[in-house]
Design a protein around this motif. Sequence first.
Motif, PDB file in Angstrom:
ATOM      1  N   PHE A 151       0.860  -1.192   0.000  1.00 44.90           N
ATOM      2  CA  PHE A 151       0.000   0.000   0.000  1.00 44.90           C
ATOM      3  C   PHE A 151       0.894   1.238   0.000  1.00 44.90           C
ATOM      4  CE2 PHE A 151      -3.729   2.173   2.499  1.00 44.90           C
ATOM      5  CZ  PHE A 151      -4.176   2.763   1.323  1.00 44.90           C
ATOM      6  N   GLU A 179     -14.029   2.731   2.097  1.00 44.47           N
ATOM      7  CA  GLU A 179     -13.771   2.791   0.668  1.00 44.47           C
ATOM      8  C   GLU A 179     -12.338   3.269   0.461  1.00 44.47           C
ATOM      9  OE1 GLU A 179     -16.898   5.389  -0.393  1.00 44.47           O
ATOM     10  OE2 GLU A 179     -15.846   7.218   0.166  1.00 44.47           O
ATOM     11  N   PRO A 180     -11.754   3.035  -0.703  1.00 40.62           N
ATOM     12  CA  PRO A 180     -10.344   3.358  -0.922  1.00 40.62           C
ATOM     13  C   PRO A 180      -9.974   4.799  -0.602  1.00 40.62           C
ATOM     14  CG  PRO A 180     -11.126   1.958  -2.690  1.00 40.62           C
ATOM     15  CD  PRO A 180     -12.333   2.298  -1.852  1.00 40.62           C
ATOM     16  N   LYS A 233      -4.309   2.261  -3.639  1.00 38.57           N
ATOM     17  CA  LYS A 233      -5.287   1.281  -3.154  1.00 38.57           C
ATOM     18  C   LYS A 233      -4.572   0.161  -2.409  1.00 38.57           C
ATOM     19  CE  LYS A 233      -8.938   2.164  -6.526  1.00 38.57           C
ATOM     20  NZ  LYS A 233      -8.358   3.401  -7.006  1.00 38.57           N
ATOM     21  N   SER A 234      -5.098  -0.158  -1.238  1.00 35.13           N
ATOM     22  CA  SER A 234      -4.540  -1.225  -0.420  1.00 35.13           C
ATOM     23  C   SER A 234      -4.831  -2.579  -1.047  1.00 35.13           C
ATOM     24  CB  SER A 234      -5.144  -1.164   0.986  1.00 35.13           C
ATOM     25  OG  SER A 234      -4.857  -2.337   1.701  1.00 35.13           O
ATOM     26  N   MET A 240      -7.533  -4.263   1.005  1.00 38.95           N
ATOM     27  CA  MET A 240      -8.898  -3.817   0.756  1.00 38.95           C
ATOM     28  C   MET A 240      -9.396  -4.384  -0.561  1.00 38.95           C
ATOM     29  SD  MET A 240     -10.474   0.024   0.673  1.00 38.95           S
ATOM     30  CE  MET A 240     -11.572   0.205   2.055  1.00 38.95           C
ATOM     31  N   ALA A 241      -8.485  -4.518  -1.533  1.00 41.12           N
ATOM     32  CA  ALA A 241      -8.877  -5.036  -2.844  1.00 41.12           C
ATOM     33  C   ALA A 241      -9.387  -6.459  -2.745  1.00 41.12           C
ATOM     34  CB  ALA A 241      -7.675  -4.980  -3.806  1.00 41.12           C
TER      35      ALA A 241
END
Length: 283
Positions: free
Chosen positions: A221, A267-268, A277-278, A281-282
């Motif tokens: 990230f 959210e991102p 974008k992590s 999280m993706a």
Amino acid sequence: MIELKDVAYARLGTPDLEDAESFATSCLGLQVAERSGKALHLRSDDRAHTLCYYDGDPSEQTLGFEIADEDELSSAATTLESIGHPVHLGTESECAVRKVKAFIGFKDPSGNSIELVVRPERLGRRYFPTRDAGITGFSHVGLNSTNPRRDEAFWTKVCNARVSDRIGDIALMRVNAIHHTVALAPAAGPGIQHINHQVQSNDDVLRSYYHLSEQRVPIVFGPGRHPTSGARFLYFKGPDGMVFEYSVGVDEIEDEATHRPRQFGFEPSSLCMWGSKSQRMAR
């Protein structure tokens, strides 16, 4: 209420101390304070150590938090026992390994191993890094939570943590003026989600991005900037899958009386205002 002063150290089990030392010195940039056959103590500031790798299972992960004195420690033990959290009083040899006067260990509601410590050692010698990473100190942790609302209540009602902001159900909590000391991360089981070290400048973050990329350390990230704390950051993966973070410019809460936590959506853009974008999280 248990009055936490600061995060003191992280203890991580590993099957390969040699690999952990190589990463900690050539990639992360910590200083070896003490090395034995079964443990490696590492410095990031004026404390005797803030990270310890020891011969053990990588699932063995412990966070230490400093409290004021042994009276507070005894009171904390009584409080924890009364609400169903059995306490282990550190032995003399266990205290010596942790370089503290005294400590108690317990599990938080998610099963994370937590230690409350008294008088963690400082050194008169200045911290001298193994590479020019710009590290100024161990600052905060991400902590796995199987029930963020329940765990937020534990840290804020049993302990003195205060919520600075939330991202979805992720509570960013402080125990001093720094924006956050603990970030609760929703997860299926216990564990340390990431370990943060502060650095001196934006240049340090970007220099490390290129250095770590050349060393083929996985970047997970960043570089980016958190809209919550304002910090510029970089996350990367170390031995046994542990994620580390460099950051700079984290906000401080100047007025406890008037501060109100903000709610960000999960959210991102709530994690990075620059567009990074992590990978977590993706998924």
